[in-house]
Enzyme design. Structure first.
Site, PDB file in Angstrom:
ATOM      1  N   THR A   1       0.679  -1.204  -0.089  1.00 55.24           N
ATOM      2  CA  THR A   1       0.012  -0.173   0.131  1.00 55.24           C
ATOM      3  C   THR A   1       0.866   1.235   0.024  1.00 55.24           C
ATOM      4  O   THR A   1       0.617   2.157  -0.599  1.00 55.24           O
ATOM      5  CB  THR A   1      -0.787   0.049   1.213  1.00 55.24           C
ATOM      6  OG1 THR A   1      -1.936  -1.160   1.168  1.00 55.24           O
ATOM      7  CG2 THR A   1      -1.547   1.160   1.370  1.00 55.24           C
TER       8      THR A   1
ATOM      9  N   ASP B   1       1.240  -6.298  -4.675  1.00 55.86           N
ATOM     10  CA  ASP B   1       0.602  -6.498  -3.329  1.00 55.86           C
ATOM     11  C   ASP B   1       1.156  -7.655  -2.810  1.00 55.86           C
ATOM     12  O   ASP B   1       1.173  -8.519  -3.348  1.00 55.86           O
ATOM     13  CB  ASP B   1      -0.922  -6.493  -4.141  1.00 55.86           C
ATOM     14  CG  ASP B   1      -1.833  -6.560  -2.786  1.00 55.86           C
ATOM     15  OD1 ASP B   1      -2.733  -5.788  -2.847  1.00 55.86           O
ATOM     16  OD2 ASP B   1      -1.995  -7.517  -1.975  1.00 55.86           O
TER      17      ASP B   1
ATOM     18  N   THR C   1       1.480  -5.130   3.923  1.00 58.46           N
ATOM     19  CA  THR C   1       1.151  -5.643   5.420  1.00 58.46           C
ATOM     20  C   THR C   1       0.623  -6.930   5.441  1.00 58.46           C
ATOM     21  O   THR C   1       0.704  -7.804   6.338  1.00 58.46           O
ATOM     22  CB  THR C   1       0.465  -4.674   6.179  1.00 58.46           C
ATOM     23  OG1 THR C   1      -0.888  -4.343   5.515  1.00 58.46           O
ATOM     24  CG2 THR C   1       1.073  -3.356   6.644  1.00 58.46           C
TER      25      THR C   1
ATOM     26  N   CYS D   1      -4.414 -19.776  20.016  1.00 57.83           N
ATOM     27  CA  CYS D   1      -4.488 -18.402  20.805  1.00 57.83           C
ATOM     28  C   CYS D   1      -3.390 -17.585  20.233  1.00 57.83           C
ATOM     29  O   CYS D   1      -2.366 -18.136  19.829  1.00 57.83           O
ATOM     30  CB  CYS D   1      -3.984 -18.657  22.253  1.00 57.83           C
ATOM     31  SG  CYS D   1      -5.410 -19.788  23.260  1.00 57.83           S
TER      32      CYS D   1
HETATM   33  N1  ASP Z   1      -2.801  -5.402   0.075  1.00 51.06           N
HETATM   34  C1  ASP Z   1      -1.810  -4.663   0.643  1.00 51.06           C
HETATM   35  C2  ASP Z   1      -0.677  -5.617   0.439  1.00 51.06           C
HETATM   36  O1  ASP Z   1      -0.418  -6.267   1.423  1.00 51.06           O
HETATM   37  C3  ASP Z   1      -2.038  -4.015   1.951  1.00 51.06           C
HETATM   38  C4  ASP Z   1      -0.978  -3.077   2.562  1.00 51.06           C
HETATM   39  O2  ASP Z   1       0.037  -2.992   2.243  1.00 51.06           O
HETATM   40  O3  ASP Z   1      -1.232  -2.707   3.727  1.00 51.06           O
HETATM   41  O4  ASP Z   1       0.189  -5.317  -0.359  1.00 51.06           O
END
Ligand code: ASP
Length: 343
Positions: free
Chosen positions: A16, A60, A92, A281
């Site tokens: 992102t 991505d 992420t 968990c």
């Molecule tokens: N879909 C994105 C990725 O993992 C989300 C992000 O970067 O936060 O490339």
């Protein structure tokens, strides 16, 4: 701490942080590095010499693949002597998998490898990307007594520096996207960067960097749930070529007391499949001696992953199965810490 004369290699894989809005579809799409750099003129003034390495295909991170991990460790090895540290810009969604994988593939690391990204693109007014990136660079360039302060693979996100192979993505909405499971943060960042050095991993023996580039993707995560069917477990454990299973159990490593389940697990371990018990968990550890429902698993040859995360267990299995021909050793290593992933 001296930030001058330090240089950091910024490796851009996607995510992102560098995306832009597609006006037609309204979705976020990967864009090129120049777009990213346009929004961070601060990079020139940060006192660290930052050079960049851009992957041919910006992705991505849902498209992340172990081949990219191999490429990343090769880039780090090739540039190892030239830089104080490395920052990897990454989406992420699968960052915890990549951070874990790199921690197992980069042996005897004595420099920082910091993964970061953002929840909002760098061009957005409220972006979290700028702070994440600038602080990651400062951490990757931090030197004390002639040595890098951080000497391991970490994720830096929203004011926290975390050991990479302890992390999990915990939130798809908040800026605080990552949690460090069963291990304290390595640094908390406010006005100052407060390093918690007692928790750091250090290459005290000064062994040279060694990379592992083999991996075996024939692994699976099998999550138990009340009412799980024999036919399903049977199908999973009999997939041709299967070599490793991360078995996500209840609480401290417990499973339903079904004769068929134990027989299927025993049969799989007898065929050389490595089955690792990991808890569902977020915090806490597997202890198969605590309840009868856990003890029965021990008898089938399932090994304990203790307090490892699922992401870390899965990629550790891939890396070990791809580099260690002795299955007995793979089982032993799955139960002990090799890169700080188990307490
Ligand atoms: N879909 C994105 C990725 O993992 C989300 C992000 O970067 O936060 O490339």
């Amino acid at each position: 701490m001296n930030l001058s004369e330090t240089s950091v290699l910024l490796i851009y894989t996607g995510g992102t942080i560098g995306m832009i809005h597609n006006e037609e579809t309204g979705t976020l799409e990967s864009f090129n590095f120049k777009h990213l750099m346009k929004h961070i003129p601060e990079l020139d003034k940060c006192g660290v010499n930052v050079e960049s390495y851009v992957f041919d295909k910006i992705i991505d991170s849902s498209d992340m693949h172990p081949d990219v991990w191999v490429k990343l460790v090769k880039v780090i090895q090739e540039n190892y002597d030239r830089y104080t540290g490395f920052v990897i810009l990454h989406g992420t969604d699968t960052m915890a998998y990549t951070a874990s994988a790199l921690s197992f593939m980069l042996n005897n690391l004595s420099k920082p490898v910091i993964l970061t990204g953002s929840q909002l693109p760098i061009g957005d007014l409220r972006t979290d990307g700028k702070e994440n990136l600038m602080t990651s660079i400062e951490i990757a360039g931090a030197v004390e007594n002639g040595e890098p302060v951080v000497q391991e693979v970490c994720i830096y996100f929203e004011n926290h520096l975390m050991r990479g192979n302890r992390t999990t993505k915990q939130n798809a909405e908040n800026f605080n996207a990552f949690h460090s499971c069963n291990y304290p943060n390595l640094a908390d960042v406010g006005i100052h960067i407060k390093y918690e050095q007692v928790y750091f991993r250090k290459n005290t023996e000064k062994k040279p960097l060694e990379i592992y580039t083999g991996y075996d993707p024939n692994v699976v995560v099998l999550t138990l749930f009340p009412g799980i069917q024999k036919s399903i477990v049977e199908a999973v454990l009999n997939v041709p070529g299967l070599r490793g299973v991360v078995l996500k159990t209840f609480g401290t490593g417990n499973a339903p007391r079904n004769e068929w389940l134990l027989n299927l697990l025993k049969n799989a371990t007898d065929r050389g499949i490595v089955i690792v018990n990991v808890t569902q968990c977020l915090e806490g550890a597997v202890d198969m001696t605590r309840y009868e429902t856990g003890m029965q698993l021990l008898e089938t040859g399932v090994v304990s992953g203790h307090d490892i995360t699922t992401e870390s267990a899965l990629v550790k299995l891939m890396v070990l199965l791809g580099n260690e021909p002795d299955i007995k050793k793979v089982r032993e290593k799955m139960s002990v810490s090799i890169a700080g992933e188990i307490s």
